[in-house]
Design a protein around this motif. Structure first.
Motif, PDB file in Angstrom:
ATOM      1  N   ASP A   1      54.233  82.773  62.576  1.00  0.00           N
ATOM      2  CA  ASP A   1      54.379  81.348  62.275  1.00  0.00           C
ATOM      3  C   ASP A   1      55.691  81.058  61.552  1.00  0.00           C
ATOM      4  N   SER A   2      56.150  82.013  60.762  1.00  0.00           N
ATOM      5  CA  SER A   2      57.365  81.814  59.963  1.00  0.00           C
ATOM      6  C   SER A   2      58.622  81.673  60.813  1.00  0.00           C
ATOM      7  N   VAL A   3      58.578  82.126  62.066  1.00  0.00           N
ATOM      8  CA  VAL A   3      59.781  82.080  62.911  1.00  0.00           C
ATOM      9  C   VAL A   3      59.577  81.271  64.181  1.00  0.00           C
ATOM     10  N   LYS A   4      58.358  80.807  64.411  1.00  0.00           N
ATOM     11  CA  LYS A   4      58.051  80.091  65.642  1.00  0.00           C
ATOM     12  C   LYS A   4      58.942  78.856  65.778  1.00  0.00           C
ATOM     13  N   GLY A   5      59.519  78.696  66.955  1.00  0.00           N
ATOM     14  CA  GLY A   5      60.401  77.567  67.216  1.00  0.00           C
ATOM     15  C   GLY A   5      61.847  77.816  66.838  1.00  0.00           C
ATOM     16  N   ARG A   6      62.119  78.906  66.135  1.00  0.00           N
ATOM     17  CA  ARG A   6      63.497  79.229  65.733  1.00  0.00           C
ATOM     18  C   ARG A   6      63.992  80.520  66.368  1.00  0.00           C
TER      19      ARG A   6
ATOM     20  N   MET B   1      68.075  84.465  66.998  1.00  0.00           N
ATOM     21  CA  MET B   1      67.617  83.835  65.763  1.00  0.00           C
ATOM     22  C   MET B   1      68.473  82.599  65.488  1.00  0.00           C
ATOM     23  N   ASN B   2      67.863  81.449  65.531  1.00  0.00           N
ATOM     24  CA  ASN B   2      68.549  80.182  65.270  1.00  0.00           C
ATOM     25  C   ASN B   2      67.987  79.525  64.019  1.00  0.00           C
ATOM     26  N   SER B   3      68.711  78.540  63.523  1.00  0.00           N
ATOM     27  CA  SER B   3      68.269  77.797  62.329  1.00  0.00           C
ATOM     28  C   SER B   3      67.850  78.743  61.215  1.00  0.00           C
ATOM     29  N   LEU B   4      68.697  79.714  60.956  1.00  0.00           N
ATOM     30  CA  LEU B   4      68.362  80.742  59.977  1.00  0.00           C
ATOM     31  C   LEU B   4      68.202  80.157  58.582  1.00  0.00           C
ATOM     32  N   LYS B   5      67.273  80.772  57.838  1.00  0.00           N
ATOM     33  CA  LYS B   5      66.982  80.363  56.467  1.00  0.00           C
ATOM     34  C   LYS B   5      67.205  81.551  55.539  1.00  0.00           C
ATOM     35  N   PRO B   6      67.467  81.292  54.260  1.00  0.00           N
ATOM     36  CA  PRO B   6      67.637  82.420  53.326  1.00  0.00           C
ATOM     37  C   PRO B   6      66.431  83.364  53.328  1.00  0.00           C
ATOM     38  N   GLU B   7      65.246  82.833  53.554  1.00  0.00           N
ATOM     39  CA  GLU B   7      64.055  83.687  53.573  1.00  0.00           C
ATOM     40  C   GLU B   7      63.965  84.578  54.811  1.00  0.00           C
ATOM     41  N   ASP B   8      64.881  84.421  55.746  1.00  0.00           N
ATOM     42  CA  ASP B   8      64.952  85.339  56.885  1.00  0.00           C
ATOM     43  C   ASP B   8      65.717  86.611  56.534  1.00  0.00           C
ATOM     44  N   THR B   9      66.309  86.655  55.351  1.00  0.00           N
ATOM     45  CA  THR B   9      67.031  87.845  54.915  1.00  0.00           C
ATOM     46  C   THR B   9      66.088  89.037  54.847  1.00  0.00           C
ATOM     47  N   ALA B  10      66.437  90.095  55.575  1.00  0.00           N
ATOM     48  CA  ALA B  10      65.580  91.281  55.658  1.00  0.00           C
ATOM     49  C   ALA B  10      66.276  92.343  56.502  1.00  0.00           C
ATOM     50  N   VAL B  11      65.702  93.525  56.482  1.00  0.00           N
ATOM     51  CA  VAL B  11      66.061  94.540  57.470  1.00  0.00           C
ATOM     52  C   VAL B  11      65.147  94.335  58.669  1.00  0.00           C
ATOM     53  N   TYR B  12      65.759  94.223  59.838  1.00  0.00           N
ATOM     54  CA  TYR B  12      65.008  93.971  61.070  1.00  0.00           C
ATOM     55  C   TYR B  12      64.902  95.265  61.873  1.00  0.00           C
ATOM     56  N   TYR B  13      63.687  95.572  62.297  1.00  0.00           N
ATOM     57  CA  TYR B  13      63.403  96.795  63.027  1.00  0.00           C
ATOM     58  C   TYR B  13      62.915  96.490  64.431  1.00  0.00           C
TER      59      TYR B  13
ATOM     60  N   TRP C   1      55.471  91.420  60.888  1.00  0.00           N
ATOM     61  CA  TRP C   1      55.706  91.386  62.318  1.00  0.00           C
ATOM     62  C   TRP C   1      56.310  90.029  62.676  1.00  0.00           C
ATOM     63  N   VAL C   2      57.425  90.073  63.359  1.00  0.00           N
ATOM     64  CA  VAL C   2      58.155  88.862  63.684  1.00  0.00           C
ATOM     65  C   VAL C   2      57.852  88.384  65.095  1.00  0.00           C
TER      66      VAL C   2
END
Length: 120
Positions: free
Chosen positions: A62-67, A83-95, A47-48
């Motif tokens: 917590d993984s996306v807070k502030g970004r 979505m700002n300040s994207l990181k490689p670990e943000d790679t995913a399918v978003y629902y 859950w994002v």
């Protein structure tokens, strides 16, 4: 019937930005909380973010807070995720998901998802 259609995914560089949209129909959008979840390859659903029916309450992992920033336009029946300040670990399918109540709680309908890839 309930329909949730995500758009805005794609390829972004680390540190870049994307804005996801979710066009909702088939229910009274302003009566329900909405949310975003994601699933990375080989991982479970995370859950994002969530937002209450009128936007007064929000939730962020917590993984996306502030970004990431969730928002909604009830007049346009559309949910957003900036979505700002994207990181490689943000790679995913978003629902996109529809809540079952006006406040952030459980979700009962899902969109088909949009792919977000963060890579240089």
């Amino acid at each position: 019937q309930v329909q949730l259609v995500e758009s805005g995914g794609g390829l972004a560089q680390p540190g870049g930005s994307l804005r996801l949209s979710c066009a909702a129909s088939g229910f009274i959008f302003s009566n329900y909380a909405m949310g975003w979840a994601r699933q990375a390859p080989g991982k479970g659903l995370e859950w994002v973010s969530g937002i209450s029916s009128r936007g007064s309450d929000t939730y962020y992992a917590d993984s996306v807070k502030g970004r990431f920033t969730i928002s909604r336009d009830n007049a346009k029946t559309t949910l957003y995720l900036q979505m700002n300040s994207l990181k490689p670990e943000d790679t995913a399918v978003y629902y996109c998901a529809k809540g079952s109540r006006w406040y952030i709680d459980e979700y009962d309908y899902w969109g088909q998802g949009t792919q977000v890839t963060v890579s240089s």
